[in-house]
Design a protein around this motif. Structure first.
Motif, PDB file in Angstrom:
ATOM      1  N   LYS A 117      -0.194   9.606  -5.166  1.00 22.48           N
ATOM      2  CA  LYS A 117       0.024  10.958  -4.652  1.00 22.48           C
ATOM      3  C   LYS A 117       0.907  11.766  -5.615  1.00 22.48           C
ATOM      4  CE  LYS A 117       0.958  11.849  -0.343  1.00 22.48           C
ATOM      5  NZ  LYS A 117       1.603  11.767   0.995  1.00 22.48           N
ATOM      6  N   HIS A 164       0.811  -1.208   0.000  1.00 23.11           N
ATOM      7  CA  HIS A 164       0.000   0.000   0.000  1.00 23.11           C
ATOM      8  C   HIS A 164       0.849   1.265   0.000  1.00 23.11           C
ATOM      9  CE1 HIS A 164      -3.908  -1.805   0.201  1.00 23.11           C
ATOM     10  NE2 HIS A 164      -3.588  -2.553   1.257  1.00 23.11           N
ATOM     11  N   LYS A 167       0.257   3.993  -2.860  1.00 24.75           N
ATOM     12  CA  LYS A 167      -0.247   5.280  -2.385  1.00 24.75           C
ATOM     13  C   LYS A 167       0.680   6.424  -2.813  1.00 24.75           C
ATOM     14  CE  LYS A 167      -2.856   7.907   0.320  1.00 24.75           C
ATOM     15  NZ  LYS A 167      -4.264   8.215   0.004  1.00 24.75           N
TER      16      LYS A 167
END
Length: 258
Positions: free
Chosen positions: A15, A7, A11
């Protein structure tokens, strides 16, 4: 065993894309699926326009140089050809800067090349064509050339021996007539009409001046002598599309300069 998912990396990847999409309109800035497509599209345009920008800037330099040399009765292409003839290798960026910010220095360069004969390159030599030949093709060509050599020599010798008496019997009158015609054409070219510089008139450029010369207008006096009927004939014959008002303005301006 539990399923392993990273993750943190996924992530961070999202971003990064959303950060690049900051400031976009609507969902393009905060919804991953929409922002991803928008950013990819933007990066493609950015890659293309980094190259397009260089072309646009070069075209601006050319426009500035062209505007500057028009004051000296030259076009951009003539000026660049004369620079090549004089072997002056200033870039268009430098020439445009001189024309815009240092007109006196630019005038010195123009006066230096004014009397030169324009050429496409300093040496005016044709570019060599690069031919990519494989090793097998090169060996086959060399073998065929070696085998064809003696045959070519015999044919050329036979042709020369057959054509020798014909060359000896060529009449001298034809040669004299050819030389006389060439000298006549050369003398005609030398005695061409040297008219006024019609480009000083408002709205007359090099192309329009050439059309006027083709139609028999070389001087201000020729232009003043034009009537409305003659103008209509010239427009019909030489496909010159100009309004009568423009013609009358040119004639009035020619009267002041004549």
């Amino acid at each position: 065993m539990p399923r392993s998912v990273n993750h943190v990396a996924s992530k961070a990847r999202r971003k990064k894309v959303l950060k690049m999409a900051k400031g976009y309109f609507g969902r393009r800035k905060n919804v991953w699926t929409v922002a991803k497509n928008a950013v990819e599209k933007a990066l493609g345009y950015a890659y293309r326009d980094r190259k397009q920008k260089k072309r646009n800037v070069r075209s601006v330099w050319i426009v500035r140089i062209n505007a500057a040399v028009r004051e000296y009765d030259m076009s951009y292409s003539e000026f660049i050809g004369k620079l090549n003839a004089k072997n002056i290798t200033l870039s268009r960026k430098a020439l445009a800067d001189l024309a815009l910010n240092h007109p006196d220095a630019f005038k010195v360069i123009v006066n230096e090349v004014k009397d030169a004969i324009p050429v496409s390159r300093p040496d005016n030599a044709p570019r060599e064509k690069k031919t990519h030949v494989s090793a097998t093709g090169a060996s086959a060509k060399s073998a065929s050339a070696k085998s064809a050599k003696p045959k070519a020599e015999t044919t050329t010798l036979g042709e020369i021996s057959a054509l020798a008496p014909l060359k000896a019997e060529a009449p001298k009158e034809e040669i004299s007539s050819k030389t006389s015609t060439s000298t006549k054409t050369a003398s005609k070219a030398k005695t061409e009409i040297i008219g006024d510089n019609l480009k000083v008139l408002n709205g007359v450029g090099p192309a329009f001046e050439k059309r006027l010369n083709v139609s028999g207008v070389y001087t201000f006096a020729d232009l003043i002598a034009l009537t409305d009927e003659k103008i209509a004939e010239l427009e019909a014959q030489y496909s010159i599309k100009t309004s009568l008002e423009v013609w009358h303005n040119l004639i009035e301006e020619a009267k002041t300069l004549a």
